[in-house]
Design a protein around this motif. Structure first.
Motif, short mmCIF file in Angstrom:
data_model
loop_
_atom_site.label_atom_id
_atom_site.label_comp_id
_atom_site.label_asym_id
_atom_site.label_seq_id
_atom_site.Cartn_x
_atom_site.Cartn_y
_atom_site.Cartn_z
N UNK A 54 0.85 -1.18 0.00
CA UNK A 54 0.00 0.00 0.00
C UNK A 54 0.89 1.23 0.00
N UNK A 55 1.12 1.79 -1.18
CA UNK A 55 1.97 2.98 -1.31
C UNK A 55 1.57 3.74 -2.56
N UNK A 56 1.53 5.03 -2.45
CA UNK A 56 1.27 5.91 -3.60
C UNK A 56 2.43 6.87 -3.74
N UNK A 57 2.94 7.06 -4.92
CA UNK A 57 2.57 6.42 -6.17
C UNK A 57 3.18 5.02 -6.30
N UNK A 58 2.38 4.09 -6.76
CA UNK A 58 2.80 2.70 -6.90
C UNK A 58 3.95 2.54 -7.88
N UNK A 59 4.11 3.49 -8.78
CA UNK A 59 5.19 3.40 -9.78
C UNK A 59 6.57 3.44 -9.13
N UNK A 93 7.65 -9.64 1.71
CA UNK A 93 6.80 -8.56 2.21
C UNK A 93 7.58 -7.26 2.15
N UNK A 94 6.83 -6.17 2.01
CA UNK A 94 7.45 -4.84 2.02
C UNK A 94 6.46 -3.84 2.59
N UNK A 95 7.00 -2.85 3.26
CA UNK A 95 6.20 -1.74 3.78
C UNK A 95 6.85 -0.44 3.34
N UNK A 96 6.01 0.50 2.97
CA UNK A 96 6.50 1.81 2.52
C UNK A 96 5.60 2.89 3.11
N UNK A 97 6.16 4.08 3.23
CA UNK A 97 5.44 5.23 3.77
C UNK A 97 5.53 6.36 2.76
N UNK A 98 4.46 7.09 2.62
CA UNK A 98 4.41 8.17 1.63
C UNK A 98 5.49 9.22 1.85
#
Length: 126
Positions: A54-59, A93-98
């Motif tokens: 769940x991260x934007x922008x997904x690109x 698994x990966x986690x990202x923050x805007x």
């Protein structure tokens, strides 16, 4: 006769998870969980089929994953480890923050994951 350097990994090392976060004026945030599998030779990095983050922008995500791969490979190839790299790494698994996720954060997470795997295999002291 000099013995051949050990191969890495000597056996599957699964569920190596790290969370790299630094909060200041230039925040860092990257979370990854990877599996290290023995391979015939070299270094191969794969993203698990169906992995969603769940991260934007997904690109940006493929660039983050590539940075994690670079960090892992750089750490494993350090000459002081004295290893033959024969590794297949799978990002599970990966986690990202805007606001805190970027390539450098994921590269550092990759370094940390590789160090943790080396420790688990007995090649580094914790």
């Amino acid at each position: 006769m000099t013995p051949a350097p050990p191969r890495f990994p000597p056996y599957p090392i699964r569920g190596v998870g790290v969370l790299h976060q630094k909060q200041n004026c230039a925040p860092h945030f990257a979370g990854i969980e990877v599996d290290f599998e023995p391979a015939a030779e070299g270094f191969v990095f794969e993203v698990a089929h169906g992995l969603t983050v769940d991260h934007e922008p997904a690109e940006e995500l493929p660039f983050f994953f590539a940075a994690a791969a670079t960090g892992i490979e750089e750490q494993l190839r350090l000459p002081e480890h004295g290893l033959v790299i024969a590794t297949r790494v799978v990002l599970r698994r990966a986690r990202a923050d805007t606001f805190g996720s970027h390539r450098q954060a994921f590269k550092i997470a990759g370094h940390l994951a590789a160090r943790k795997a080396l420790e688990r295999a007995g090649h580094l002291r914790p």
